[in-house]
Design a protein around this motif. Structure first.
Motif, PDB file in Angstrom:
ATOM      1  N   VAL A 189       0.844  -1.202   0.000  1.00 49.60           N
ATOM      2  CA  VAL A 189       0.000   0.000   0.000  1.00 49.60           C
ATOM      3  C   VAL A 189       0.877   1.250   0.000  1.00 49.60           C
ATOM      4  O   VAL A 189       0.620   2.210  -0.734  1.00 49.60           O
ATOM      5  CB  VAL A 189      -0.948  -0.014   1.219  1.00 49.60           C
ATOM      6  N   LYS A 190       1.919   1.215   0.795  1.00 45.84           N
ATOM      7  CA  LYS A 190       2.835   2.352   0.848  1.00 45.84           C
ATOM      8  C   LYS A 190       3.634   2.489  -0.441  1.00 45.84           C
ATOM      9  O   LYS A 190       3.752   3.589  -1.009  1.00 45.84           O
ATOM     10  CB  LYS A 190       3.782   2.189   2.044  1.00 45.84           C
TER      11      LYS A 190
ATOM     12  N   PRO B 208      -6.529   4.375   1.855  1.00 44.56           N
ATOM     13  CA  PRO B 208      -6.910   3.012   1.460  1.00 44.56           C
ATOM     14  C   PRO B 208      -8.269   2.576   2.018  1.00 44.56           C
ATOM     15  O   PRO B 208      -8.508   2.619   3.222  1.00 44.56           O
ATOM     16  CB  PRO B 208      -5.781   2.158   2.047  1.00 44.56           C
ATOM     17  N   LYS B 209      -9.138   2.185   1.099  1.00 45.00           N
ATOM     18  CA  LYS B 209     -10.434   1.606   1.451  1.00 45.00           C
ATOM     19  C   LYS B 209     -10.324   0.109   1.157  1.00 45.00           C
ATOM     20  O   LYS B 209     -10.289  -0.310   0.004  1.00 45.00           O
ATOM     21  CB  LYS B 209     -11.559   2.232   0.636  1.00 45.00           C
TER      22      LYS B 209
ATOM     23  N   MET C 213      -5.885   3.482   6.930  1.00 40.35           N
ATOM     24  CA  MET C 213      -6.758   2.552   6.217  1.00 40.35           C
ATOM     25  C   MET C 213      -8.103   2.435   6.926  1.00 40.35           C
ATOM     26  O   MET C 213      -8.197   2.594   8.146  1.00 40.35           O
ATOM     27  CB  MET C 213      -6.118   1.164   6.142  1.00 40.35           C
ATOM     28  N   SER C 214      -9.129   2.129   6.150  1.00 40.66           N
ATOM     29  CA  SER C 214     -10.437   1.812   6.713  1.00 40.66           C
ATOM     30  C   SER C 214     -10.974   0.566   6.020  1.00 40.66           C
ATOM     31  O   SER C 214     -10.749   0.361   4.825  1.00 40.66           O
ATOM     32  CB  SER C 214     -11.412   2.978   6.548  1.00 40.66           C
ATOM     33  N   LEU C 215     -11.672  -0.266   6.784  1.00 40.08           N
ATOM     34  CA  LEU C 215     -12.184  -1.528   6.273  1.00 40.08           C
ATOM     35  C   LEU C 215     -13.599  -1.328   5.733  1.00 40.08           C
ATOM     36  O   LEU C 215     -14.533  -1.024   6.486  1.00 40.08           O
ATOM     37  CB  LEU C 215     -12.187  -2.591   7.378  1.00 40.08           C
ATOM     38  N   VAL C 216     -13.741  -1.517   4.426  1.00 39.42           N
ATOM     39  CA  VAL C 216     -15.057  -1.417   3.799  1.00 39.42           C
ATOM     40  C   VAL C 216     -15.908  -2.626   4.147  1.00 39.42           C
ATOM     41  O   VAL C 216     -17.110  -2.517   4.424  1.00 39.42           O
ATOM     42  CB  VAL C 216     -14.914  -1.279   2.271  1.00 39.42           C
TER      43      VAL C 216
END
Length: 437
Positions: free
Chosen positions: A215-216, A223-224, A267-270
């Motif tokens: 991701v980085k 980031p979703k 980040m967040s978790l969809v």
């Protein structure tokens, strides 16, 4: 060195996961193991006996680091111990039952031939071991195990198709006084059950760390994340994998994490789900539905390369470009390696099957001889994902995270994936750029 692949938060023990109906299972057990004990053990003790029980043969001082892709040098050290344990019998001593030929090519292409090489190098004759494949049938796997026991096998090495089948085999082995080595997939049943596999929670940790790094590296903004877990309905290993990557990514060592979770990396978790029975087609459908409902998803975690491939297929159909939406996996398949080279997958966990095969044959030989496995080989324990009071002695091997940087020196050098296999899919230009040859 990690010595546990403990997982938290399972809704049911391995023996409770459905595949073969319980009525059918009960009928099968009545035919082949009537009257066997139904109690489970919290721990299988190390083998009794000592070097004196093996006559003049001693147990080679092997550890999980002793096994290389060159099988003969290490396994030939066991010839004297094999002779002591088999006592020259011209009959079956160790039976192996693999699960199927469809869930992964490894069972046919790698496990079976590596196991045969390991037995042969250790001094077994062709009549002293047998390797069968259940062809995806619960009844066949139970029948194969029963046949091995009836032919005189004192050790069974079994990769169970599912929980009930594994439990049925374990109970039968217990009744007949046969030692069971659960191969690759745990069986939490019986007082003479051992486990040989890779450290499954650590596999998940590698997936999580690889995902965070990717991701980085790919510069994903806000980031979703969507998570596609493996078959948690049939495989306790899937729970351990999820526990590992959830611990690393969300700081929550559990098999599931609620949507809306966030971490310090922004980040967040969809959302998340699992592919029933590790079915890649179902996994692809699940992700397609999630992506349609939440097009903001721009980073994904998958439990293996097959599921990553399903996700990538959806993303490519939507016009997603390379190095933009991370995917991850395990098994280091040729397709997975090709996606890594092409920039659609960040990496994959490589589990060298030759180590697992040799460790299992080494363990079987030591137990057959009535000796005690050295601590460097029996280096940990596995813990029931549902009940932490239930443990088994285990050989936990070390997996490796594979990227473009080390692909040549790992899976290609070992012959697990050949350069030809990878480059046929990825294209020669991608292979040349990464030094794959």
């Amino acid at each position: 060195m990690r010595v546990s692949n403990r997982s938290e938060g399972s809704d049911g023990k391995f023996r409770r996961f459905p595949r073969l109906g319980w009525l059918a299972l009960a009928a099968a057990l009545a035919l082949v193991a009537a009257g066997c004990s139904s109690s489970s053990s919290s721990s299988a003790p190390a083998a009794s006996g000592s070097a004196s029980a093996t006559g003049s043969a001693t147990v080679p001082a092997v550890s999980i680091n002793s096994f290389t892709v060159h099988i003969a040098p290490t396994m030939s050290l066991f010839k004297a111990l094999t002779a002591a344990g088999t006592k020259g019998a011209n009959s079956l001593q160790v039976g192996v039952v693999l699960p199927d030929t469809t869930s992964s090519t490894r069972w046919v292409d790698f496990d079976a031939p590596y196991l045969k090489q390991a037995f042969t190098a250790a001094g077994y004759t062709s009549k002293q071991f047998r390797i069968d494949n259940a062809q995806g049938s619960d009844a066949t796997q139970l029948s194969d195990a029963t046949a091995d026991i009836n032919l005189g096998a004192k050790i069974l090495i079994v990769c169970p198709l599912d929980g009930p089948t594994g439990v049925a085999i374990a109970k039968l082995a217990q009744q007949k006084g046969v030692t069971l080595i659960a191969y690759d997939r745990a069986i939490f049943e019986g007082s003479k059950t051992y486990y040989v596999s890779f450290d499954n929670e650590h596999v998940g940790e590698l997936i999580g760390t690889g995902f965070n790094d990717c991701v980085k590296a790919w510069g994903v903004k806000s980031p979703k994340v969507y998570v596609l877990n493996g078959g948690q309905d049939t495989d306790p290993n899937a729970i351990s994998f999820a526990t590992g990557y959830n611990k690393v990514v969300w700081n929550k060592p559990a098999k599931t994490v609620a949507a809306g979770a966030t971490n310090s990396l922004g980040m967040s978790l969809v959302g998340e789900n699992f592919a029933p029975g590790w079915d890649n087609t179902k996994g692809g459908t699940i992700f397609q539905q999630a992506y349609t409902a939440h097009p903001q998803i721009n980073a994904t975690i998958e439990a293996n390369d097959g599921l990553a491939n399903s996700v990538i297929t959806v993303l490519k159909s939507a016009g997603v470009k390379p190095n933009s939406v991370p995917t991850v996996g395990q098994d280091a398949t040729a397709q997975g390696m090709a996606w890594v080279l092409q920039g659609y997958q960040c990496g994959s966990v490589y589990k060298a099957v030759y180590k697992e095969a040799q460790a299992s044959v080494a363990m079987a030989t030591i137990l057959l001889a009535g000796a005690t496995p050295p601590p460097g080989l029996l280096n940990g324990k596995t813990v029931d994902p549902a009940d932490s009071t239930i443990t088994e002695p285990a050989t936990l091997l070390t997996p490796v995270w594979v990227t473009k940087a080390n692909m040549q020196s790992t899976v290609v050098a070992d012959g697990f994936d050949t350069a030809t296999q990878i480059c046929t899919i990825a294209g020669q230009a991608a292979c040349t750029a990464a030094g794959i040859h």
